[in-house]
Design an enzyme around this catalytic site. Sequence first.
Site, PDB file in Angstrom:
ATOM      1  N   LYS A  49       0.843  -1.209   0.000  1.00 13.82           N
ATOM      2  CA  LYS A  49       0.000   0.000   0.000  1.00 13.82           C
ATOM      3  C   LYS A  49       0.877   1.258   0.000  1.00 13.82           C
ATOM      4  O   LYS A  49       2.075   1.180   0.304  1.00 13.82           O
ATOM      5  CB  LYS A  49      -0.906  -0.015   1.226  1.00 13.82           C
ATOM      6  N   TYR A 275      12.431  32.150   7.263  1.00 19.67           N
ATOM      7  CA  TYR A 275      11.171  32.791   7.662  1.00 19.67           C
ATOM      8  C   TYR A 275      11.097  32.968   9.172  1.00 19.67           C
ATOM      9  O   TYR A 275      11.361  32.039   9.930  1.00 19.67           O
ATOM     10  CB  TYR A 275       9.980  31.944   7.213  1.00 19.67           C
TER      11      TYR A 275
HETATM   12  C1  LIG Z   1      -0.726  -1.705   6.768  1.00 20.45           C
HETATM   13  C2  LIG Z   1      -1.345  -2.993   7.135  1.00 20.45           C
HETATM   14  C3  LIG Z   1      -0.535  -4.126   7.307  1.00 20.45           C
HETATM   15  C4  LIG Z   1       0.964  -4.079   7.285  1.00 20.45           C
HETATM   16  O1  LIG Z   1       1.398  -3.673   8.561  1.00 20.45           O
HETATM   17  P1  LIG Z   1       2.934  -3.475   8.866  1.00 20.45           P
HETATM   18  O2  LIG Z   1       2.997  -3.201  10.315  1.00 20.45           O
HETATM   19  O3  LIG Z   1       3.353  -2.298   8.044  1.00 20.45           O
HETATM   20  O4  LIG Z   1       3.624  -4.717   8.465  1.00 20.45           O
HETATM   21  C5  LIG Z   1      -1.157  -5.329   7.559  1.00 20.45           C
HETATM   22  N1  LIG Z   1      -2.494  -5.417   7.653  1.00 20.45           N
HETATM   23  C6  LIG Z   1      -3.305  -4.345   7.505  1.00 20.45           C
HETATM   24  C7  LIG Z   1      -4.771  -4.515   7.624  1.00 20.45           C
HETATM   25  C8  LIG Z   1      -2.749  -3.083   7.254  1.00 20.45           C
HETATM   26  O5  LIG Z   1      -3.548  -2.030   7.129  1.00 20.45           O
END
Ligand SMILES: *Cc1c(COP(=O)(O)O)cnc(C)c1O
Length: 381
Positions: A49, A275
Amino acid sequence: MKAPTIHPRRPRNATGVQEPTLEIDLAAVAANTRRFVRQAHGEVMAVVKADGFGHGLHAVARTALAGGATWLGATSIAEALAVRGTGVEAPVLSWLNPVEADVTTACRHRIDLAVPSGRHLAAVVEAAARAGYRARVHLQLDTGMARDGAAPEEWPDLVRTARRAESAGHITVVGVMGHLARAAEPGHPANTTGLRAMLRGVETAGQAGLRPSTRHLAATAATLTDPDTHLDLVRIGAGLVGIDPSGSTRLRSALRLTAPVVQVRRVPAETGVGYGHTHVTDRATNLALLPIGYADGLRRDTSEGARVLVAGRRCPVAGVISMDQVVVDLGDDPVEPGTEAVVFGPGDDGEPTVDDWAHWAGTIPHEIVTGIGHRIRRSIR
Ligand SMILES: *Cc1c(COP(=O)(O)O)cnc(C)c1O
């Protein structure tokens, strides 16, 4: 005071113009993947993702599959379709969609769908019935986050309805999934509670006549610290790119962010920088300008305390980080314009790490790696 000299950016060599660059080390992703594949009791899903945690969807997906991962995971259907669009044949799971999402297109591209509610299930069944195929479904149970997934009191109804849809030929319940809220704290009672909720949920599904072959609960932290949570599949995102939320394991960081020094100038003591003049020099010094700022993912709220490696020295950021630029204090030793500054990297050469930036910003490394802006050139190694 002498007028400041402005040096144009110069080509580094015959082949490339210097520009801020995010280097992505796929050997690190491969090594991390193999580690999880060795350690997991079951299969490994590579969670890609947010553009593979900012490391590039295609590159991370391909590397993880080559390293032994057998599933890919993404949030929305759009993200899952992008994964499938890279040409991978492995199962791809999408777990976060509104009820009206385009499940027809998802199924046409063999995307597995997480189903967190009766309304989601009804939408999937209707689309599958209309199109005349069987949708592959993972029933999603809230195992203690009050976030995504079916509430425990809705679960018995959801599994019964799913069983009827399976018997009618509209879906196959491939999996049951949960997620742990406090896996980064090994031994926390919420993890035991979460695992129990998961196993109870699977049992309830079994009593309804479902036989999900793929039960999955653990992400990176739980996979590293609690083998009991591994079940049939672990979902690894952060760990692939070298982030261990549990702090228990040394993984390999895959990112290096660099920027060329655009300009160097000598300033006297009592010079206000940037700034708001939030920084005033306490002595005569040399300032270097880097063409990278908060629009590129450098967090403005890290201005105090943040460091950048220039010519082998960790130099403090001076003043607030601007949208496109940041000033660093070189002290007595100026450098040539065009010198490469390292914003962060694995830390092997003394450069700050992603963890350092997360610490300075009061956040987690995940937010740093997924926040690097699109105008930064990516260089995949
Ligand atoms: C992001 C996510 C993961 C991965 O988690 P990590 O801690 O980054 O390995 C697994 N399951 C779900 C449902 C997630 O949203």
